[in-house]
Motif scaffolding. Structure first.
Motif, short mmCIF file in Angstrom:
data_model
loop_
_atom_site.label_atom_id
_atom_site.label_comp_id
_atom_site.label_asym_id
_atom_site.label_seq_id
_atom_site.Cartn_x
_atom_site.Cartn_y
_atom_site.Cartn_z
N PHE A 101 60.90 43.40 12.54
CA PHE A 101 61.98 43.32 13.54
C PHE A 101 63.32 43.22 12.83
N ALA A 136 57.67 38.35 26.74
CA ALA A 136 57.29 37.78 25.44
C ALA A 136 55.80 37.43 25.42
N LEU A 194 45.40 38.13 23.16
CA LEU A 194 46.67 38.74 23.59
C LEU A 194 46.66 38.87 25.12
N LEU A 243 66.64 34.14 12.09
CA LEU A 243 65.95 33.53 10.94
C LEU A 243 66.68 34.00 9.68
N LEU A 263 63.58 27.49 19.15
CA LEU A 263 64.24 28.67 19.74
C LEU A 263 63.22 29.61 20.38
N ASP A 273 62.87 50.38 24.20
CA ASP A 273 61.99 49.24 23.92
C ASP A 273 62.62 47.95 24.45
N MET A 318 66.50 37.82 17.79
CA MET A 318 65.86 36.54 17.44
C MET A 318 65.39 36.57 15.99
N ILE A 376 52.31 37.51 11.71
CA ILE A 376 53.57 37.05 12.31
C ILE A 376 54.72 37.32 11.33
N LEU A 379 62.25 25.27 13.71
CA LEU A 379 62.69 26.64 14.01
C LEU A 379 62.04 27.15 15.29
N GLY A 431 61.30 44.78 22.76
CA GLY A 431 61.66 44.79 21.34
C GLY A 431 63.14 44.49 21.14
C1 HEC Z 1 64.86 36.15 23.93
C2 HEC Z 1 63.42 35.99 24.02
C3 HEC Z 1 62.67 35.77 22.72
C4 HEC Z 1 62.84 34.76 21.79
C5 HEC Z 1 63.83 33.60 21.85
C6 HEC Z 1 61.86 35.00 20.74
N1 HEC Z 1 61.11 36.11 21.04
FE1 HEC Z 1 59.55 36.86 19.94
N2 HEC Z 1 59.32 38.37 21.25
C7 HEC Z 1 60.06 38.54 22.42
C8 HEC Z 1 59.61 39.72 23.10
C9 HEC Z 1 60.15 40.24 24.43
C10 HEC Z 1 58.57 40.29 22.30
C11 HEC Z 1 57.75 41.55 22.61
C12 HEC Z 1 58.28 42.73 21.84
C13 HEC Z 1 57.49 43.97 22.13
O1 HEC Z 1 57.12 44.17 23.30
O2 HEC Z 1 57.27 44.76 21.21
C14 HEC Z 1 58.42 39.41 21.15
C15 HEC Z 1 57.50 39.62 20.12
C16 HEC Z 1 57.29 38.75 19.08
C17 HEC Z 1 56.29 38.92 18.06
C18 HEC Z 1 55.31 40.07 17.93
C19 HEC Z 1 53.96 39.67 18.51
C20 HEC Z 1 52.89 40.70 18.28
O3 HEC Z 1 51.76 40.47 18.74
O4 HEC Z 1 53.15 41.73 17.64
C21 HEC Z 1 56.40 37.84 17.22
C22 HEC Z 1 55.55 37.56 15.99
C23 HEC Z 1 57.45 37.00 17.73
N3 HEC Z 1 57.98 37.58 18.86
C24 HEC Z 1 57.85 35.81 17.15
C25 HEC Z 1 58.95 35.06 17.57
C26 HEC Z 1 59.43 33.90 16.87
C27 HEC Z 1 58.77 33.30 15.63
C28 HEC Z 1 60.53 33.47 17.54
C29 HEC Z 1 61.43 32.32 17.20
C30 HEC Z 1 62.08 32.38 15.89
C31 HEC Z 1 60.73 34.36 18.68
N4 HEC Z 1 59.74 35.31 18.64
C32 HEC Z 1 61.74 34.23 19.61
C33 HEC Z 1 61.06 37.70 22.89
C34 HEC Z 1 61.57 36.61 22.23
#
Ligand code: HEC
Ligand code: HEC
Length: 228
Positions: free
Chosen positions: A87, A69, A174, A111, A52, A98, A107, A80, A49, A101
């Motif tokens: 989300f 990201a 972070l 799941l 992606l 956002d 994304m 997590i 998984l 966000g």
């Molecule tokens: C299209 C781009 C993209 C993909 C693909 C993506 N993410 Fe993200 N993810 C982001 C972004 C942008 C943020 C920041 C959101 C924010 O600023 O609040 C984020 C935030 C997160 C966070 C929060 C981190 C925190 O410290 O709070 C988690 C957990 C996370 N992603 C897990 C995943 C997982 C697991 C996957 C795969 C299933 C995934 N993401 C796929 C763009 C992506």
């Protein structure tokens, strides 16, 4: 004298936020703990998984600023998983302003079920944490930041390792740019204000203890000194 009053109101606001927060944590974490015991995670499925996720979070989970990201490698599985749930259920990421966000929201929808959330969370948690390089043009004053951090340490722990019982994630490991955008988003109620978000509103109260942009950079500078 108005600053005295302001400080007073600020601490009253954060104290009452803290009380509401504690009550909410007590009820929501009980339910979370019960559901967390139901099934165990499948790391091999989680790894598949994760394919992606690498598009934005990087192959090592170390984050990609251009994609907005953050680093997620080595974050605790409980955090997590809780964020993936937030989300997907629209408690995080759906605010019109956002930008990051709104990218993560779809994304999380990809799941399919709790088991997939659990599997990918366990896999990401198993990855070695990546120490992100500093990126901010203007560095804060870590010594002043230590003073501001006293409030934060109640939940995020003095060493920044977080506290599962409080629902508070680790702040070490972070990206500095992500700490900045996250604090700014809480300050503008872009994060923490969506319906159903029980833990986010407390953070809105907490960032109110950082009076200006300098204070925000200072506390980030202090957090960056905390070793992972
Ligand atoms: C299209 C781009 C993209 C993909 C693909 C993506 N993410 Fe993200 N993810 C982001 C972004 C942008 C943020 C920041 C959101 C924010 O600023 O609040 C984020 C935030 C997160 C966070 C929060 C981190 C925190 O410290 O709070 C988690 C957990 C996370 N992603 C897990 C995943 C997982 C697991 C996957 C795969 C299933 C995934 N993401 C796929 C763009 C992506
Ligand atoms: C009352 C407990 C509490 C206090 C005090 C507190 N926090 Fe938090 N913090 C939380 C919780 C709970 C979350 C997770 C919120 C969520 O689910 O969106 C959080 C999230 C965060 C995040 C987002 C992390 C991520 O990975 O996305 C940052 C950054 C943060 N806090 C910084 C601070 C700073 C800086 C202070 C001090 C000014 C502080 N916090 C004080 C409870 C607290």
């Amino acid at each position: 004298m108005s600053w005295v009053f302001e400080r007073f109101t600020r601490s009253v606001v954060s104290m009452s936020a803290l009380c509401i927060f504690l009550a909410v944590v007590a009820s929501s974490l009980g339910a979370f703990a019960a559901s967390a015991q139901e099934a165990s995670a499948d790391l091999a499925k989680g790894k598949a998984l994760f394919g992606l996720c690498t598009q934005c979070h990087g192959t090592n989970g170390g984050g990609m600023q251009a994609a907005l990201a953050p680093a997620i490698a080595g974050l605790p599985a409980w955090y997590i998983e809780a964020q993936l749930v937030k989300f997907k259920s629209g408690q995080r990421g759906l605010h019109a302003q956002d930008t990051g966000g709104l990218r993560m929201y779809p994304m999380s929808r990809w799941l399919q079920n709790e088991q997939e959330q659990k599997d990918v969370a366990a896999y990401v948690a198993s990855l070695p944490a990546v120490a992100p390089a500093p990126t901010l043009a203007q560095a804060g004053d870590a010594a002043k930041g230590q003073g501001y951090y006293a409030v934060c340490s109640a939940c995020h722990a003095p060493d920044g390792s977080g506290n599962q019982g409080m629902g508070a994630p680790p702040l070490t490991g972070l990206n500095d740019w992500y700490l900045l955008t996250s604090i700014q988003k809480y300050k503008k109620s872009i994060r923490g204000s969506l319906p159903g978000d029980t833990l986010g509103p407390a953070m809105i109260g907490m960032v109110a203890t950082l009076p200006d942009d300098d204070a925000v950079l200072d506390v980030i500078a202090h957090i960056q000194t905390l070793a992972k």
